[in-house]
Design a protein around this motif. Structure first.
Motif, PDB file in Angstrom:
ATOM      1  N   UNK A   1       0.832  -1.205   0.000  1.00  0.00           N
ATOM      2  CA  UNK A   1       0.000   0.000   0.000  1.00  0.00           C
ATOM      3  C   UNK A   1       0.869   1.258   0.000  1.00  0.00           C
ATOM      4  N   UNK A   2       1.926   1.259   0.815  1.00  0.00           N
ATOM      5  CA  UNK A   2       2.827   2.409   0.848  1.00  0.00           C
ATOM      6  C   UNK A   2       3.550   2.576  -0.474  1.00  0.00           C
ATOM      7  N   UNK A   3       3.905   1.460  -1.109  1.00  0.00           N
ATOM      8  CA  UNK A   3       4.575   1.539  -2.407  1.00  0.00           C
ATOM      9  C   UNK A   3       3.668   2.188  -3.452  1.00  0.00           C
ATOM     10  N   UNK A   4       2.365   1.931  -3.371  1.00  0.00           N
ATOM     11  CA  UNK A   4       1.425   2.568  -4.290  1.00  0.00           C
ATOM     12  C   UNK A   4       1.386   4.082  -4.069  1.00  0.00           C
ATOM     13  N   UNK A   5       1.431   4.493  -2.798  1.00  0.00           N
ATOM     14  CA  UNK A   5       1.466   5.928  -2.513  1.00  0.00           C
ATOM     15  C   UNK A   5       2.745   6.563  -3.074  1.00  0.00           C
ATOM     16  N   UNK A   6       3.859   5.861  -2.910  1.00  0.00           N
ATOM     17  CA  UNK A   6       5.127   6.391  -3.415  1.00  0.00           C
ATOM     18  C   UNK A   6       5.082   6.501  -4.932  1.00  0.00           C
ATOM     19  N   UNK A   7       4.465   5.506  -5.585  1.00  0.00           N
ATOM     20  CA  UNK A   7       4.357   5.553  -7.039  1.00  0.00           C
ATOM     21  C   UNK A   7       3.552   6.764  -7.504  1.00  0.00           C
ATOM     22  N   UNK A   8       2.642   7.247  -6.668  1.00  0.00           N
ATOM     23  CA  UNK A   8       1.852   8.426  -7.010  1.00  0.00           C
ATOM     24  C   UNK A   8       2.557   9.733  -6.601  1.00  0.00           C
ATOM     25  N   UNK A   9       3.737   9.606  -6.020  1.00  0.00           N
ATOM     26  CA  UNK A   9       4.478  10.796  -5.619  1.00  0.00           C
ATOM     27  C   UNK A   9       4.203  11.254  -4.216  1.00  0.00           C
ATOM     28  N   UNK A  10       3.528  10.428  -3.403  1.00  0.00           N
ATOM     29  CA  UNK A  10       3.245  10.776  -2.016  1.00  0.00           C
ATOM     30  C   UNK A  10       4.253  10.051  -1.119  1.00  0.00           C
ATOM     31  N   UNK A  11       5.225  10.803  -0.621  1.00  0.00           N
ATOM     32  CA  UNK A  11       6.332  10.207   0.132  1.00  0.00           C
ATOM     33  C   UNK A  11       6.159  10.319   1.640  1.00  0.00           C
ATOM     34  N   UNK A  12       5.044  10.844   2.087  1.00  0.00           N
ATOM     35  CA  UNK A  12       4.849  11.003   3.526  1.00  0.00           C
ATOM     36  C   UNK A  12       4.402   9.712   4.203  1.00  0.00           C
ATOM     37  N   UNK A  13       3.947   8.738   3.419  1.00  0.00           N
ATOM     38  CA  UNK A  13       3.456   7.479   3.979  1.00  0.00           C
ATOM     39  C   UNK A  13       4.639   6.613   4.405  1.00  0.00           C
ATOM     40  N   UNK A  14       4.635   6.176   5.678  1.00  0.00           N
ATOM     41  CA  UNK A  14       5.680   5.303   6.183  1.00  0.00           C
ATOM     42  C   UNK A  14       5.109   3.936   6.521  1.00  0.00           C
ATOM     43  N   UNK A  15       5.926   2.905   6.316  1.00  0.00           N
ATOM     44  CA  UNK A  15       5.499   1.538   6.591  1.00  0.00           C
ATOM     45  C   UNK A  15       5.737   1.234   8.071  1.00  0.00           C
ATOM     46  N   UNK A  16       4.736   0.705   8.798  1.00  0.00           N
ATOM     47  CA  UNK A  16       4.977   0.317  10.198  1.00  0.00           C
ATOM     48  C   UNK A  16       5.983  -0.819  10.275  1.00  0.00           C
ATOM     49  N   UNK A  17       6.908  -0.713  11.196  1.00  0.00           N
ATOM     50  CA  UNK A  17       7.964  -1.725  11.349  1.00  0.00           C
ATOM     51  C   UNK A  17       7.438  -2.824  12.268  1.00  0.00           C
TER      52      UNK A  17
ATOM     53  N   UNK B   1      12.482   8.292   2.504  1.00  0.00           N
ATOM     54  CA  UNK B   1      13.023   9.545   3.018  1.00  0.00           C
ATOM     55  C   UNK B   1      14.098  10.123   2.122  1.00  0.00           C
ATOM     56  N   UNK B   2      14.970   9.248   1.603  1.00  0.00           N
ATOM     57  CA  UNK B   2      16.024   9.728   0.720  1.00  0.00           C
ATOM     58  C   UNK B   2      15.456  10.250  -0.596  1.00  0.00           C
ATOM     59  N   UNK B   3      14.456   9.559  -1.135  1.00  0.00           N
ATOM     60  CA  UNK B   3      13.834  10.036  -2.373  1.00  0.00           C
ATOM     61  C   UNK B   3      13.152  11.376  -2.136  1.00  0.00           C
ATOM     62  N   UNK B   4      12.470  11.494  -0.998  1.00  0.00           N
ATOM     63  CA  UNK B   4      11.804  12.762  -0.681  1.00  0.00           C
ATOM     64  C   UNK B   4      12.825  13.898  -0.565  1.00  0.00           C
ATOM     65  N   UNK B   5      13.941  13.617   0.140  1.00  0.00           N
ATOM     66  CA  UNK B   5      14.977  14.639   0.291  1.00  0.00           C
ATOM     67  C   UNK B   5      15.618  14.974  -1.054  1.00  0.00           C
ATOM     68  N   UNK B   6      15.841  13.934  -1.884  1.00  0.00           N
ATOM     69  CA  UNK B   6      16.450  14.177  -3.191  1.00  0.00           C
ATOM     70  C   UNK B   6      15.536  15.014  -4.083  1.00  0.00           C
TER      71      UNK B   6
END
Length: 505
Positions: free
Chosen positions: A229-245, A263-268
């Motif tokens: 689910x988080x990977x889908x958000x990242x694919x849409x450009x939403x980098x605020x979603x974090x995966x629970x550990x 985090x690195x992609x967001x910072x980059x």
């Protein structure tokens, strides 16, 4: 049918359980089918039958009654027939054993079998009795034309009879042929008693396995679903979603790595957006100057065309440097940064560059730039690239050191290599910015100086140094605490060092 991971895991658990049960059952059946019935089964039965004879009252009633020997034979014969065993009375005479009675009539006084005692077998009953009165166990064979074709197992008990001396020291033997059946045949007879408990155990085990499989699969699939689910958000450009550990250790490692990557992609991306804004501004300023002064020259409006031409030249040179940095960045990203390695005296290069920039520092900001070089071993390096590194490091020191400041440039020998140190007492670097100082596009706040770069200089410098097999470190105690940059390069003249080299295109 089994497209999702949960079903596949459950099917795998079930398959492993079934295979394990089948293997255990097949091995057990194979072992049982190949084994004969242990002797202990027969001996236990004979011992149980013989127990009744161990009481003196029974012995007297059976063997010492005034009914005569025929009555004794009848009673022993009835006992043998009713219990389907062989009964023998054996007397010891001068260390020789002689059969007085055999319920099957095969053995007589002059035809006595050879009894083979089993020393490792002890009676479970009457263990407190004297050794001479304990039940003994063993075997004997029935000969057929001197060929031992049938083994008999016996349990024997010495009869203590003192009233009839002529039959004193009698031993009663109860014998039974050793079973030729396998354990499997015996188990088959108790199939009804065994089958149902086994079926109940299998059902209970299956239910427990099913419940455990549900919990195990859920503990694995739930974190993976959150990761997807988080990977889908990242694919849409939403980098605020974090995966629970959560979940097993391996999945936790994946979640931590995914969060770090996000985090690195967001910072980059943030740095890239800032870079594009800065580059656009830096490109627009010289282009505007070039366009304005060139238009003034063409219109004849420039009061001093030579000064206007010089400004156009300076702005064009600035644009050229920016384009060169962008070109180097593209090569860095493609891994095609070319270097031509040759023997190089790094102290001589440092002295030459420092002396030239010392005059610039003195003229522009009255900075005192001192050089302390010592003889160093020859290194294998690209001279042009090392000049680029020194220009960048000393240029940054001049840019971020206030007027009347000091800069020290030193060389030395350390750890089988040469070392270059550039120190200043300038505005320093904030502690939070130090870990990112070599990141591409990264720029410290504008308060560091009056001008801004492209955020590529230190990234390119680090890549060049590492391309020579060296290291670069930047130290600062914080704002207005100055900065120290240390570059270390290996020297093949001091030790054999494997260096990462990038060949020329």
């Amino acid at each position: 049918m089994l497209k999702n991971l949960r079903n596949r895991l459950f099917a795998s658990y079930l398959l492993v359980l079934v295979i394990a049960l089948l293997l255990v059952a097949s091995v057990t059946v194979t072992q049982i089918s190949q084994r004969e019935v242990p002797r202990e089964f027969t001996w236990n039965r004979l011992e149980l039958l013989l127990t009744g004879f161990t009481s003196q009252q029974f012995v007297r009633e059976t063997l010492v009654a005034d009914a005569g020997e025929g009555t004794v034979a009848d009673r022993l014969g009835d006992f043998a027939e009713s219990n389907n065993v062989r009964v023998m009375l054996v007397v010891r005479n001068r260390d020789e054993e002689q059969v007085l009675y055999d319920s099957l009539g095969e053995f007589q006084i002059d035809n006595t079998p050879e009894f083979d005692p089993e020393d490792n077998r002890s009676s479970q009953r009457g263990s407190q009795a004297p050794p001479s009165q304990r039940i003994r166990f063993g075997s004997f064979y029935v000969d057929d034309d001197n060929y031992k074709d049938e083994e008999w197992l016996y349990a024997a008990f010495r009869l203590d009879i003192n009233t009839r001396p002529r039959i004193d020291d009698l031993t009663l033997y109860i014998a039974e042929p050793r079973s030729t059946e396998s354990v499997r045949a015996i188990v088959t007879e108790f199939n009804d008693l065994i089958f149902l408990p086994l079926m109940r155990s299998a059902i209970i085990g299956g239910v427990i396995a099913f419940i455990l499989a549900i919990f195990l699969t859920r503990s694995i699939t739930k974190p993976l679903q959150a990761l997807a689910k988080s990977a889908q958000y990242v694919a849409k450009g939403e980098f605020s979603e974090e995966v629970p550990v959560t979940g097993p250790a391996e999945i936790q490692q994946v979640a931590v790595a995914f969060n770090r990557m996000t985090g690195e992609v967001r910072a980059a991306q943030q740095a890239q957006r800032e870079f594009m804004a800065n580059v656009s501004h830096d490109l627009k300023t010289p282009l505007t100057s070039i366009q304005g002064y060139s238009q003034a020259i063409m219109d004849g409006a420039a009061s001093n065309p030579a000064d206007a031409a010089e400004i156009i030249h300076d702005e064009a040179e600035r644009l050229n440097r920016m384009v060169q940095e962008l070109t180097d960045l593209a090569r860095l990203q493609a891994g095609r940064l070319s270097m031509k390695l040759s023997p190089l005296d790094i102290s001589a290069v440092v002295s030459s560059i420092s002396e030239r920039l010392a005059m610039v520092a003195k003229r522009q900001k009255n900075i005192d730039l001192t050089v302390e070089t010592y003889p160093t071993p020859i290194i294998s390096a690209d001279g042009d690239r090392m000049v680029q590194v020194l220009n960048n490091l000393i240029g940054n020191a001049i840019k971020y050191t206030p007027n009347n400041g000091t800069i020290r440039v030193m060389t030395g020998v350390r750890n089988s290599g040469v070392e270059i140190i550039v120190q200043d007492n300038g505005i320093g670097i904030p502690t939070d910015d130090l870990p990112h100082i070599f990141d591409r596009f990264y720029q410290v706040d504008k308060s560091r100086g009056p001008t801004r770069g492209t955020g590529l200089g230190l990234a390119i410098t680090q890549e060049i140094v590492q391309g020579h097999g060296g290291t670069i470190h930047i130290f600062s105690n914080g704002v207005n605490q100055g900065t120290s940059v240390t570059v270390w390069l290996p020297s093949p003249n001091m030790s054999t060092i494997t260096m990462r080299r990038v060949t020329a295109e």
